[in-house]
Design a protein around this motif. Structure first.
Motif: not given
Length: 259
Positions: A117-124, A126-144
């Motif tokens: 939808e190209k909302h204002l600051y969508a890239d910012v 989106g980047l915050a959400i990407l960090y969040e999702c990757l961190a959650l997944w990496n935590r899972e991988l680390d914990e097993g």
């Protein structure tokens, strides 16, 4: 430092991807329905609902549908100058089924909507959400991975919440329901889902509220009461926090009554 390059949704029965992507971009895939196949190098990877796949920039790939099988997935392409997580420092693909699927799917849907939808600051955002999702997944991988028994216990707690979300739900109740201590129930729930019990209850209530706001004739106050919020202003704060919109914004999508 990560930079978003593309956020897209693929769905259907005739999808094919030749692996073309921006130079230096890595790929994150979340499968949300059906089944799809990727080949990374010479390795065949089958993705099903709840699976996450990371393909680093150094590995070539292609993917295609399973014949006659409908699928849906979200694909994020991004570059990483200085990878901030161990997952992104891997030069080999990584795939696993995430216990935090519901949370990650919800966040990526928000990212996709903002991006398309190209909302204002969508890239910012989106980047915050990407960090969040990757961190959650990496935590899972680390914990097993959690055991199948742990997943079953969490699914039982989720079922209980969906049946009684209009009421106050505590870790004591859920612990008693799965015959474990309250702290064990709360810790297990967060580890597997990436959410606290309270966060999950709020999301269940808001999801039902959205349905009622669009497909019923109830007022906002009546909906607030029906999903478990006795304080209307509190409901409105929670709703705005979870969706980014006010309840009345959703009421605009109600079907027009017959004249």
């Amino acid at each position: 430092m990560l930079t978003l390059q593309q956020v897209k949704q693929d769905r259907g029965t005739d999808w094919f991807d030749n692996g073309a992507r921006p130079e230096g971009a890595s790929t994150l895939v979340l499968s949300s329905y059906g089944k799809v196949v990727y080949w990374v190098g010479n390795e065949k990877i089958i993705l099903e609902k709840g699976d996450l796949l990371y393909i680093p920039a150094c590995q070539s790939y292609y993917g295609k549908c399973v014949p006659t099988v409908f699928h849906e997935k979200y694909v994020i392409e991004f570059t990483a100058d200085t990878p901030p997580l161990p997952l992104l420092q891997n030069n080999h693909w990584v795939k696993s089924r995430t216990g935090a699927y519901e949370l990650i799917l919800e966040r990526i849907k928000t990212m996709h909507n903002e991006w398309t939808e190209k909302h204002l600051y969508a890239d910012v955002l989106g980047l915050a959400i990407l960090y969040e999702c990757l961190a959650l997944w990496n935590r899972e991988l680390d914990e097993g991975p959690a055991t199948s028994a742990a997943h079953q216990q969490v699914e039982r707690m989720k079922s209980y919440i969906m049946n009684y979300y209009q009421q106050k739900i505590t870790k004591e109740e859920l612990g008693e329901y799965i015959r474990k201590s309250p702290n064990y129930a709360a810790t297990l729930f967060r580890r597997v889902t990436g959410q606290t019990i309270s966060e999950y209850v709020h999301k269940a209530r808001v999801k039902k509220a959205i349905y009622l706001l669009v497909d019923s004739t109830l007022t906002v106050g009546e909906i607030s009461e029906s999903v478990g919020y006795r304080d209307l202003s509190y409901f409105q704060r929670i709703f705005k926090r979870e969706t980014g919109k006010t309840p009345t914004a959703y009421m605009k999508d109600r079907p027009k009554p017959p004249s």
